[in-house]
Design an enzyme around this catalytic site. Structure first.
Site, mmCIF file in Angstrom:
data_model
loop_
_atom_site.group_PDB
_atom_site.id
_atom_site.type_symbol
_atom_site.label_atom_id
_atom_site.label_comp_id
_atom_site.label_asym_id
_atom_site.label_seq_id
_atom_site.Cartn_x
_atom_site.Cartn_y
_atom_site.Cartn_z
ATOM 1 N N GLN A 1 0.558 7.945 2.933
ATOM 2 C CA GLN A 1 -0.339 7.195 2.046
ATOM 3 C C GLN A 1 -1.743 7.806 2.085
ATOM 4 O OE1 GLN A 1 0.397 4.185 0.164
ATOM 5 N NE2 GLN A 1 -1.504 4.864 -0.745
ATOM 6 N N ASP B 1 -6.683 -3.227 1.087
ATOM 7 C CA ASP B 1 -5.238 -3.355 1.347
ATOM 8 C C ASP B 1 -4.979 -4.837 1.633
ATOM 9 O OD1 ASP B 1 -2.579 -2.967 2.117
ATOM 10 O OD2 ASP B 1 -3.059 -2.063 4.064
ATOM 11 N N CYS C 1 -3.502 0.767 -1.726
ATOM 12 C CA CYS C 1 -2.237 1.465 -1.454
ATOM 13 C C CYS C 1 -1.054 0.767 -2.121
ATOM 14 C CB CYS C 1 -2.017 1.562 0.052
ATOM 15 S SG CYS C 1 -2.108 -0.033 0.874
ATOM 16 N N ARG D 1 1.834 9.860 -4.316
ATOM 17 C CA ARG D 1 2.714 9.791 -3.152
ATOM 18 C C ARG D 1 3.866 10.782 -3.339
ATOM 19 N NH1 ARG D 1 3.019 5.120 -0.147
ATOM 20 N NH2 ARG D 1 4.330 6.437 1.163
HETATM 21 N N1 CP Z 1 2.053 1.836 -0.345
HETATM 22 C C1 CP Z 1 3.300 1.734 0.162
HETATM 23 O O1 CP Z 1 3.645 2.326 1.178
HETATM 24 O O2 CP Z 1 4.124 0.941 -0.576
HETATM 25 P P1 CP Z 1 5.589 0.485 -0.124
HETATM 26 O O3 CP Z 1 5.417 -0.448 1.051
HETATM 27 O O4 CP Z 1 6.157 -0.189 -1.327
HETATM 28 O O5 CP Z 1 6.359 1.700 0.280
HETATM 29 N N1 NVA Z 2 -0.969 -2.478 5.629
HETATM 30 C C1 NVA Z 2 0.190 -2.666 4.808
HETATM 31 C C2 NVA Z 2 0.438 -1.434 3.999
HETATM 32 C C3 NVA Z 2 1.567 -1.546 3.012
HETATM 33 C C4 NVA Z 2 1.826 -0.274 2.298
HETATM 34 C C5 NVA Z 2 1.392 -3.007 5.680
HETATM 35 O O1 NVA Z 2 1.542 -2.412 6.749
HETATM 36 O O2 NVA Z 2 2.161 -3.889 5.290
#
Ligand code: CP
Ligand code: NVA
Length: 309
Positions: free
Chosen positions: A129, A221, A261, A289
């Protein structure tokens, strides 16, 4: 490059430059034979849209076969020792992409696997990411050195990855969190020590408005990451002053882009109007990505072939 991609700290600046330069080529030319005859396996303990689909599609576009192993398939960490899973999968696969709760699971996989292990998110890092984010930032701003990336929210896995890469690349990174949601002390100290050498300004504080001043990119996030669901109620309360909304964004005082993200929890960490605004680059981040991870897989697996010779 190291055998594995566990965190942004594993990568040298020349590794990152090699990844970004191959990403640029692969973004123009979708199909390649770089991974022809290879099989990549995704071992996931948590759900995923972007990581799963972009790695799977990316591997296929490079000519590889790809297996998705859902949480209930492998039961990583509970059915048998991870060191056994790592050694068995190494006999079948050419790379393992793992998404785990505990970061120690990724470390154990990498330690015992003969093949490359790529961290597809753990509780501490999300390097794929972070790479796609910085690639997007460079696409938009032309460079990252001297630009200001501001993250408002939780000092979490995404923050750790952005801090590592920002420090390496000379990108200024300002983080504002509520008290009690600071980034990991050791990881932050590591980023600060790298930043000292590269001239990157890495800062953490508790005042979102102060952090936002002069931002080129504003990132947030979710407040409740996967695995923290039991804390959701408390987190909603603790983070309420850290929502990215039109009022808070006035503190930037200049033109900026919005990053996330994804998945997005509209009305929590960010409002719908901001995420849908013309400043938002979130879908470009998500698309990148795919391109960045293709470059990572191609470079790591090419290296494996060389090291076997
Ligand atoms: N940003 C990200 O990693 O999304 P997912 O959790 O959907 O893979
Ligand atoms: N911080 C979040 C990111 C998701 C892509 C998690 O770990 O759930």
């Amino acid at each position: 490059m190291n055998k594995d991609l566990i965190s942004g700290f594993d990568l040298s600046v020349s590794d990152i430059n090699a990844i970004f330069s191959l990403t640029k080529k692969l973004k123009r030319k979708k199909i390649s034979k770089a991974l022809s005859g290879k099989t990549v396996g995704l071992v996931f303990q948590k759900p995923s849209v972007r990581t799963r689909v972009s790695f799977e599609v990316g591997a296929r576009q490079l000519g590889a076969d790809c297996l998705y192993l859902a949480p209930q398939d492998i039961n990583l960490g509970s059915r048998e020792p991870i060191k056994d899973v790592a050694r068995v999968l190494s006999r079948y696969l050419d790379a393992i992409i793992a998404r785990t709760f505990s970061h120690t699971h990724i470390l154990e996989l990498a330690r015992y696997a003969k093949v490359s292990v790529i961290n597809g998110l753990s509780d501490l890092y999300h390097p794929a990411q972070g790479l796609a984010d910085i690639y997007t930032l460079i696409e938009k701003a032309g460079k990252c050195k001297g630009k200001k990336l501001v993250f408002i929210g939780d000092g979490n896995n995404v923050v750790h990855s952005l801090a590592a890469l920002s420090a390496k690349l000379g990108l200024n990174f300002s983080l504002a969190t509520p008290k009690g949601y600071e980034p990991d002390k050791k990881i932050w100290a590591q980023a600060l020590s790298i930043a000292k050498k590269t001239g990157s300004k890495i800062e953490h504080g508790y005042d979102a408005k102060a952090a936002l001043k002069g931002a080129d990119f504003v990132y947030t996030d979710v407040w409740t990451s996967m695995g923290q669901e039991k804390e959701r109620k408390k987190r909603l309360k603790d983070f309420r002053r850290f929502q990215i909304n039109a009022k808070l964004l006035k503190a930037v005082g200049k033109k900026y882009s919005i990053m996330h993200c994804m998945p997005v929890h509209r009305g929590e960490e960010i409002t719908d109007d901001v995420i849908e605004s013309k400043n938002s680059v979130v879908f470009d981040q998500a698309e990148n990505r795919l391109h960045v991870q293709k470059a990572v897989m191609a470079l790591l697996l090419k290296q494996q072939v060389k090291s076997k010779k």
